[in-house]
Design a protein around this motif. Structure first.
Motif, short mmCIF file in Angstrom:
data_model
loop_
_atom_site.label_atom_id
_atom_site.label_comp_id
_atom_site.label_asym_id
_atom_site.label_seq_id
_atom_site.Cartn_x
_atom_site.Cartn_y
_atom_site.Cartn_z
N VAL A 33 48.71 19.64 45.45
CA VAL A 33 47.40 19.81 46.08
C VAL A 33 47.15 18.69 47.09
CG1 VAL A 33 44.90 19.86 45.70
CG2 VAL A 33 46.43 21.03 44.09
N SER A 34 47.49 17.46 46.71
CA SER A 34 47.33 16.32 47.61
C SER A 34 48.25 16.44 48.82
CB SER A 34 47.63 15.01 46.85
OG SER A 34 46.71 14.82 45.80
N TYR A 35 49.47 16.91 48.57
CA TYR A 35 50.43 17.11 49.66
C TYR A 35 49.89 18.10 50.69
CZ TYR A 35 54.48 19.36 51.90
OH TYR A 35 55.34 19.92 52.81
N LEU A 36 49.35 19.20 50.21
CA LEU A 36 48.79 20.21 51.11
C LEU A 36 47.63 19.65 51.93
CD1 LEU A 36 48.49 23.71 49.39
CD2 LEU A 36 49.73 23.12 51.45
N ARG A 37 46.80 18.87 51.25
CA ARG A 37 45.62 18.31 51.91
C ARG A 37 46.01 17.40 53.08
NH1 ARG A 37 43.38 15.86 47.70
NH2 ARG A 37 42.39 17.79 46.99
N GLY A 38 47.18 16.79 53.00
CA GLY A 38 47.61 15.85 54.04
C GLY A 38 48.38 16.49 55.18
N SER A 80 58.62 24.12 50.22
CA SER A 80 58.41 23.12 49.17
C SER A 80 57.40 23.56 48.12
CB SER A 80 57.98 21.79 49.79
OG SER A 80 56.70 21.88 50.37
N ILE A 81 56.49 24.46 48.49
CA ILE A 81 55.45 24.90 47.54
C ILE A 81 55.69 26.33 47.06
CG2 ILE A 81 53.73 23.36 48.57
CD1 ILE A 81 52.51 25.84 49.91
N TYR A 82 56.85 26.87 47.35
CA TYR A 82 57.16 28.27 47.07
C TYR A 82 56.79 28.68 45.64
CZ TYR A 82 60.04 32.43 46.22
OH TYR A 82 60.48 33.69 45.86
N LYS A 83 57.17 27.87 44.66
CA LYS A 83 56.95 28.23 43.26
C LYS A 83 55.49 28.06 42.82
CE LYS A 83 61.66 27.31 41.73
NZ LYS A 83 62.53 26.56 40.79
N GLU A 84 54.67 27.49 43.70
CA GLU A 84 53.26 27.29 43.36
C GLU A 84 52.32 28.06 44.30
OE1 GLU A 84 52.04 23.28 41.72
OE2 GLU A 84 53.76 22.69 42.92
N LEU A 85 52.87 28.98 45.06
CA LEU A 85 52.04 29.72 46.03
C LEU A 85 50.85 30.39 45.36
CD1 LEU A 85 54.50 31.47 48.52
CD2 LEU A 85 52.64 29.90 49.08
N ALA A 86 51.09 31.11 44.29
CA ALA A 86 50.01 31.82 43.61
C ALA A 86 49.01 30.85 43.00
CB ALA A 86 50.58 32.76 42.54
N SER A 87 49.51 29.78 42.41
CA SER A 87 48.63 28.79 41.78
C SER A 87 47.71 28.14 42.81
CB SER A 87 49.47 27.71 41.10
OG SER A 87 50.30 28.25 40.11
N LEU A 88 48.29 27.73 43.94
CA LEU A 88 47.52 27.07 44.98
C LEU A 88 46.52 28.02 45.64
CD1 LEU A 88 50.52 25.13 46.49
CD2 LEU A 88 48.54 24.06 45.41
N SER A 89 46.83 29.30 45.63
CA SER A 89 45.94 30.30 46.22
C SER A 89 44.64 30.45 45.45
CB SER A 89 46.65 31.66 46.28
OG SER A 89 47.78 31.60 47.12
N CYS A 90 44.61 29.96 44.22
CA CYS A 90 43.42 30.09 43.38
C CYS A 90 42.57 28.82 43.35
CB CYS A 90 43.82 30.48 41.95
SG CYS A 90 44.62 32.09 41.85
N GLU A 91 42.94 27.84 44.18
CA GLU A 91 42.16 26.60 44.29
C GLU A 91 41.35 26.63 45.59
OE1 GLU A 91 42.04 24.00 42.06
OE2 GLU A 91 43.17 25.30 40.72
N GLU A 92 40.11 26.20 45.51
CA GLU A 92 39.20 26.33 46.65
C GLU A 92 39.76 25.75 47.95
OE1 GLU A 92 34.56 25.48 47.91
OE2 GLU A 92 35.31 24.75 45.99
#
Length: 238
Positions: free
Chosen positions: A18-23, A75-87
């Protein structure tokens, strides 16, 4: 009795991701400018344009922001669905999807494969449903130009885009069972719609799911999403 909320719920994302995406410097307007400069060079090459009239005969660099987008999605392929559910992460995922799919058919396959198994839950989620709509619209919209193959037909070149795609998505484009490549884009899209089909009645009356279902029905009807790559309302680009 199954409900949409119980179906395929993804894990919570890693806080570090999440922090990586934010940056990430996600600037869609600049990405488009870089891509068009690159595209125009190869369009001129294909038309036999006389490069000797130009000050610089070398091709421009592959669009840096497009390359960075592919690397980020990988790099976030395995967390795509998880990250999609965070605001906050969900809006960043939408931006990554718009940039990547605008210039790569391979990226469309990777995104669909990464969402597989979670479509019903995403469709009924406050934030995930927005990502689901964006993904569906972008994977069926025509690329502005497919940089995966741009330049491959000039002077027998491999094409820088092809190499970048292989570096970014090579492992993700292989079947999880080791049985060859991930299915074609059409096959993945059909799998997605089949995943939604048993829950169509529930999604039709769900405050979030109804929008995703409408998008799926538009795809089946052959609707063209001409504004699929337009930044979402309220998203600022510098």
């Amino acid at each position: 009795e199954n409900t949409t909320e119980e179906y395929g719920r993804p894990r919570r994302p890693n806080p570090e991701t999440v922090s990586y995406l934010r940056g990430l410097p996600l600037e869609e307007t600049l990405a488009a400018e870089q891509a068009r400069t690159y595209i125009q060079y190869f369009q001129a090459e294909k038309k036999g344009y006389d490069k000797s009239k130009e000050h610089n005969d070398d091709p421009p660099e592959y669009p840096a922001l497009v390359s960075a987008t592919h690397a980020a999605l990988s790099s976030i392929y395995k967390e795509l669905a998880s990250l999609s559910c965070e605001e906050n992460s969900s809006t960043q995922i939408e931006t990554l999807v718009r940039i990547a799919c605008r210039y790569s058919n391979a990226a469309k396959r990777v995104v669909l494969a990464g969402m597989s198994g979670y479509w019903v839950f995403l469709s009924s989620h406050r934030f995930g449903s927005h990502v689901a709509q964006t993904v569906l619209r972008c994977v069926v919209a025509s690329c502005e130009a497919d940089l995966d193959v741009l330049g491959c037909d000039i002077e027998g070149g491999e094409g820088e885009g092809k190499m970048i795609i292989e570096e970014s998505y090579g492992s993700h484009l292989q079947s999880v069972n080791g049985g060859g490549e991930v299915p074609s884009l059409n096959s993945l899209l059909l799998q997605t719609l089949e995943e939604l089909k048993p829950f169509a009645a529930d999604l039709a009356v769900h405050v979030c799911g109804t929008h995703v279902l409408r998008t799926a029905l538009c795809i089946l009807a052959g609707v063209e999403f001409v504004d699929a790559y337009a930044p979402a309302s309220g998203v600022k680009n510098t």
